[in-house]
Design a protein around this motif. Structure first.
Motif, PDB file in Angstrom:
ATOM      1  N   LEU B 149       0.515  -0.901   0.209  1.00  0.00           N
ATOM      2  CA  LEU B 149      -0.414  -0.084   0.138  1.00  0.00           C
ATOM      3  C   LEU B 149       0.682   1.277  -0.186  1.00  0.00           C
ATOM      4  O   LEU B 149       0.542   2.187  -0.492  1.00  0.00           O
ATOM      5  CB  LEU B 149      -0.809   0.446   1.188  1.00  0.00           C
ATOM      6  N   LEU B 163      -5.737   2.235   6.570  1.00  0.00           N
ATOM      7  CA  LEU B 163      -6.599   1.084   5.392  1.00  0.00           C
ATOM      8  C   LEU B 163      -6.507   0.214   5.193  1.00  0.00           C
ATOM      9  O   LEU B 163      -7.380  -0.145   5.294  1.00  0.00           O
ATOM     10  CB  LEU B 163      -6.079   2.278   4.019  1.00  0.00           C
ATOM     11  N   LEU B 164      -5.963  -0.347   5.588  1.00  0.00           N
ATOM     12  CA  LEU B 164      -5.795  -2.305   5.954  1.00  0.00           C
ATOM     13  C   LEU B 164      -6.557  -2.732   6.750  1.00  0.00           C
ATOM     14  O   LEU B 164      -7.702  -3.184   6.618  1.00  0.00           O
ATOM     15  CB  LEU B 164      -3.921  -3.044   6.346  1.00  0.00           C
ATOM     16  N   ARG B 166      -9.121  -0.107   7.647  1.00  0.00           N
ATOM     17  CA  ARG B 166     -11.007  -0.590   7.756  1.00  0.00           C
ATOM     18  C   ARG B 166     -11.093  -0.947   6.679  1.00  0.00           C
ATOM     19  O   ARG B 166     -12.404  -1.919   6.230  1.00  0.00           O
ATOM     20  CB  ARG B 166     -10.587   0.993   6.531  1.00  0.00           C
ATOM     21  N   MET B 167     -10.649  -1.961   5.683  1.00  0.00           N
ATOM     22  CA  MET B 167     -10.946  -2.315   4.313  1.00  0.00           C
ATOM     23  C   MET B 167     -11.103  -3.861   5.239  1.00  0.00           C
ATOM     24  O   MET B 167     -12.101  -4.418   4.992  1.00  0.00           O
ATOM     25  CB  MET B 167      -9.558  -3.405   4.277  1.00  0.00           C
ATOM     26  N   ALA B 168      -9.854  -3.796   6.474  1.00  0.00           N
ATOM     27  CA  ALA B 168     -10.924  -5.047   7.493  1.00  0.00           C
ATOM     28  C   ALA B 168     -12.173  -5.244   7.595  1.00  0.00           C
ATOM     29  O   ALA B 168     -13.050  -6.190   8.004  1.00  0.00           O
ATOM     30  CB  ALA B 168      -9.359  -5.893   7.500  1.00  0.00           C
ATOM     31  N   ASP B 170     -14.604  -3.503   7.169  1.00  0.00           N
ATOM     32  CA  ASP B 170     -15.771  -3.363   6.247  1.00  0.00           C
ATOM     33  C   ASP B 170     -16.223  -5.334   5.536  1.00  0.00           C
ATOM     34  O   ASP B 170     -17.415  -4.849   5.246  1.00  0.00           O
ATOM     35  CB  ASP B 170     -15.514  -2.347   4.498  1.00  0.00           C
ATOM     36  N   ARG B 171     -14.993  -5.965   4.979  1.00  0.00           N
ATOM     37  CA  ARG B 171     -15.497  -7.237   4.796  1.00  0.00           C
ATOM     38  C   ARG B 171     -15.825  -7.760   6.145  1.00  0.00           C
ATOM     39  O   ARG B 171     -15.233  -9.260   5.460  1.00  0.00           O
ATOM     40  CB  ARG B 171     -14.336  -6.881   3.969  1.00  0.00           C
ATOM     41  N   ALA B 178      -7.751 -10.020   5.676  1.00  0.00           N
ATOM     42  CA  ALA B 178      -7.573  -9.113   4.817  1.00  0.00           C
ATOM     43  C   ALA B 178      -5.948  -8.361   4.141  1.00  0.00           C
ATOM     44  O   ALA B 178      -5.920  -8.183   2.775  1.00  0.00           O
ATOM     45  CB  ALA B 178      -8.165  -7.863   5.526  1.00  0.00           C
ATOM     46  N   LEU B 182      -4.981  -8.947   0.286  1.00  0.00           N
ATOM     47  CA  LEU B 182      -4.479  -7.484  -0.572  1.00  0.00           C
ATOM     48  C   LEU B 182      -3.611  -7.905  -1.131  1.00  0.00           C
ATOM     49  O   LEU B 182      -3.022  -8.217  -2.245  1.00  0.00           O
ATOM     50  CB  LEU B 182      -4.409  -6.765  -0.086  1.00  0.00           C
TER      51      LEU B 182
END
Lengths: 390, 189
Positions: B149, B163-164, B166-168, B170-171, B178, B182
C-alpha cells in the motif's frame, strides 16, 4: 564377525505377515548366529505396540512399516522418538481387495489399475446420487505404505479419499474377518491377507502395490536412533545377517524352504497355500501378482533416501505434516545407507554408490554401474506415469 | 470420568473395574481386544480408554487420534510385565501412561489422573503452537501488505495500516486475512 558386539542378545518384534520372513528365516537358518547374535522373536498384535515397545526398550528393534521411523522422528505419531533404518526388509507384497458385493458391482473388464480405479469412481458417483452412505476401505496404520498407496491410487483415478470414501485402520490379521462381517468394503494389506480373503471366498484382489508403484518399499528393520548410537557394532551385525538372509531368499530354489520355515514357525495363522503363493515366484504374465515379493535383487534391501522422501511428500500431501518440512533432511536423518554399506562389505554384497535414485523413470530392468560391476535394477514405474526426484 | 476398558483378561478387568468404580468413575464399556473399537468409541464416547498393551485393536484406537473426524482422547495402556524403567521411559516418550499389574487402587486413580492431565496439556500446547504460528504469519503478511500500500498509493506507514484496518472491518475479515487477500490481489496486477 570382526567387531565386538555391544549387545549380543536381542529381542526383535514382528507382525504376522509374510514379509516378516527375513527375520524368521535369519533365526531358523542361523544367519543371526553366524554374526554372533542371539535373537528372540516376539510376535506383536499391532503396529502401535511394536512402536511403543521399541520406544520403551522392551524390544531392541522390529519389523516396521517403512514410513514408521520417519513418523516417529517427525513426532507426528504422538510419541516423537527419533528412529533410524539401515535396511529395507522387502519390496512389493500389498494388495487392494474388495468384498464380493463391491467386486460384482464394479463389473471389471480390465485389470489395469487406472481402469479399475475408473470403475470404482463411477460406482462411487452412482452411490452418491442414490444417497448411499460412503464405502469404507481399511488400511493398516496412519503411517504405512498401504495408506499412501491406497490414497495415491484413489486420487490419481479421480477419487477424493477424504470425501468419496471413509478410510479406517485395522491390523493385518483382522482384515479378512472385518471384510467377511461387512464392516468394511475393501482393504489394502500385505501378504498373505489379500489371498486369504480370496481363498476364504469373502473378497477379490483388484490392484497390487507393484502395479501402483513398481518395486515400492514396504517394510524396514527399525531401531531407535539412541539404540543405534549405543550399539553400532550390533546394529551392523544385525543388518549384515539380514542382507545375507535376503540374498538367500531371492534364490528362487530357496523360496519353498522359506515358506516351510515360516509355516513351521507358527507366526502366521493363515492357510498354508496362501503363504506358499506369497513366497512363490509368480508367472511373468500375471499383471496383478508379478514379480511378487522382492528381498534382495535390484538392491531391494538398500535403504533408498528417495523412498523415504516420497513417503514424507505423501505425509505433506495428506496434511499429516506441514509443508515447511524438508523431505531430504528428514530422509537423511532416518535412512542410513552408510550403515547398509558397512554391513554389505562384511558379507560381500554389492550396493549402490548413490543414496537416492529417480523414481518412476524406468519401465523395465535397467543397469546401474557400481564399483567395477553392474547391478540389475527392477522397474520403478508409477501407474499414472509420474516421476519423483529428491 | 467415563472409562472404556479393553482387555481379554477377565480377572484383570474385574480388578480394574472395581478400582475405577471405587474411586467414582463410570465404566461405560468393557470390550475384548479384537472388537471393533472405532464403533464402540463413537457409541460410548468415553473420556478415557484403558487398553491392554498387546491388544490388536490398539492400531484402530491410535488412528482416532490421527484422523480429524473423531475427537482424540487419552489412552492409558496396561501391561502384564513392565519394570519401572519401562514405565518411566514410556511416560517421557509421551504415551499417556502405563499401568502395571498389581497396582493398588489408589495409585491406579492417580496414574489415570496424570494421564488425562498430560493429554489435555499436550492438546493445549498444540493449540498454543498453532496460534503462535498463525500470529507470526499474520504479522508477516500485514507488514507485507502495508508495504504494498505504501509503495503503490504513496501512503505513510500509519495511513497504510489504517486503510488495511478499514478494509478488514468493511469486509468483516481478520486483519491477517485481509492482508493476505490484498497480497493475492496485488500479485494478479
Amino acid at each position: 564377525m570382526t567387531s565386538r558386539l555391544e549387545k549380543a542378545s536381542l529381542e526383535l518384534g514382528i507382525i504376522p505377515l509374510v514379509d516378516a520372513v527375513p527375520i524368521v528365516v535369519a533365526q531358523a537358518k542361523g544367519f543371526f548366529e553366524r554374526h554372533g547374535l542371539d535373537i528372540r522373536i516376539s510376535v506383536e498384535a499391532s503396529w502401535a505396540s511394536i512402536r511403543d515397545k521399541v520406544v520403551a526398550g522392551v524390544l531392541d528393534g522390529a519389523q516396521m512399516l517403512a514410513p514408521m521411523p520417519l513418523a516417529a522422528t517427525l513426532g507426528v505419531d504422538g510419541i516423537g522418538m527419533p528412529m533410524v533404518t539401515a535396511l529395507s526388509l522387502n519390496l512389493n507384497g500389498n494388495s487392494i481387495a474388495v468384498s464380493n458385493e463391491l467386486y460384482s458391482q464394479m463389473v471389471l473388464e480390465q485389470t489395469e489399475p487406472a481402469a479399475v480405479g475408473t470403475a470404482l469412481r463411477e460406482l462411487l458417483q452412482r452411490d452418491r446420487m442414490e444417497g448411499r452412505k460412503p464405502r469404507v476401505f481399511a488400511h493398516v496404520f496412519p503411517f504405512s505404505a498401504h495408506h499412501y498407496e491406497l490414497r495415491y491410487w484413489l486420487a490419481a483415478c479421480g477419487i477424493d479419499p477424504d470425501r468419496d470414501l471413509r478410510l479406517e485402520v485395522i491390523p493385518p490379521p483382522q482384515m479378512v474377518q472385518h471384510l467377511r462381517d461387512g464392516r468394511i468394503d475393501g482393504f489394502c494389506v500385505g501378504a498373505p491377507w489379500g489371498a486369504v480373503a480370496e481363498s476364504a471366498g469373502v473378497g477379490r484382489r483388484i490392484v497390487s502395490s507393484y502395479q501402483i508403484w513398481n518395486n515400492s518399499p514396504e517394510k524396514v528393520l527399525g531401531v531407535t536412533r539412541d539404540w543405534a548410537a549405543r550399539h553400532p557394532n550390533s546394529h551392523v551385525a544385525l543388518i549384515a545377517a539380514l542382507i545375507e538372509t535376503n540374498r538367500w531368499l531371492d534364490v528362487p530354489e530357496n523360496r519353498g524352504e522359506a515358506a516351510r520355515v515360516l509355516i513351521e514357525s507358527g507366526v502366521l495363522d493363515s492357510p498354508e497355500p496362501t503363504i506358499r503363493e506369497a513366497l512363490g515366484v509368480p508367472d511373468a504374465d500375471s499383471a496383478l501378482f508379478s514379480p511378487g515379493l522382492v528381498f534382495y535383487n535390484g538392491a531391494a534391501s538398500f535403504p533408498w533416501r528417495s523412498h523415504a522422501a516420497w513417503f514424507i511428500k505423501q505425509m505433506q500431501r495428506w496434511n499429516q505434516i506441514g509443508a515447511e518440512i524438508q523431505a531430504s533432511d528428514i530422509a537423511a536423518q532416518v535412512y542410513l545407507p552408510q550403515i547398509y554399506r558397512q554391513a554389505a562389505d562384511l558379507v560381500g554384497a554389492s550396493y549402490p554408490g548413490a543414496d537416492t535414485k529417480p523414481e518412476g523413470t524406468h519401465n523395465g530392468s535397467w543397469p546401474m554401474p557400481v564399483a567395477q560391476q553392474v547391478l540389475t535394477m527392477g522397474p520403478d514405474r508409477f501407474f499414472d506415469g509420474a516421476t519423483f526426484e529428491v | 470420568m467415563r472409562v472404556m476398558l479393553v482387555d481379554d483378561d477377565h480377572d484383570r478387568l474385574k480388578l480394574l473395574r472395581e478400582a475405577l468404580v471405587g474411586s467414582g468413575n463410570e465404566v461405560v464399556a468393557e470390550l475384548a481386544t479384537s472388537s471393533d473399537l472405532l464403533t464402540a468409541v463413537n457409541r460410548h464416547q468415553p473420556d478415557v480408554v484403558l487398553i491392554d498393551v498387546d491388544a490388536p485393536s490398539r492400531d484402530t484406537l491410535e488412528s482416532l487420534g490421527q484422523i480429524a473426524r473423531d475427537r482424540p482422547r487419552p489412552i492409558v495402556l496396561f501391561a502384564a510385565n513392565s519394570d519401572a524403567e519401562t514405565i518411566r521411559r514410556a511416560m517421557r516418550a509421551g504415551v499417556s501412561a502405563y499401568v502395571v499389574d498389581g497396582m493398588s487402587a489408589s495409585r491406579l486413580k492417580s496414574v489415570i489422573d496424570v494421564a488425562i492431565a498430560r493429554f489435555h496439556e499436550h492438546q493445549a500446547l498444540k493449540r498454543e503452537l498453532e496460534d503462535t504460528k498463525t500470529r507470526l504469519a499474520d504479522r508477516r503478511d500485514i507488514d507485507r501488505a502495508k508495504g504494498v500500500l505504501m509503495q503503490r498509493r504513496g501512503l505513510s506507514e500509519n495511513d497504510a495500516y489504517e486503510l488495511l484496518r478499514r478494509m478488514a472491518m468493511d469486509r468483516n475479515l481478520k486483519l491477517g486475512d485481509a492482508a493476505r487477500a490484498l497480497l493475492a490481489a496485488a500479485d494478479l496486477i
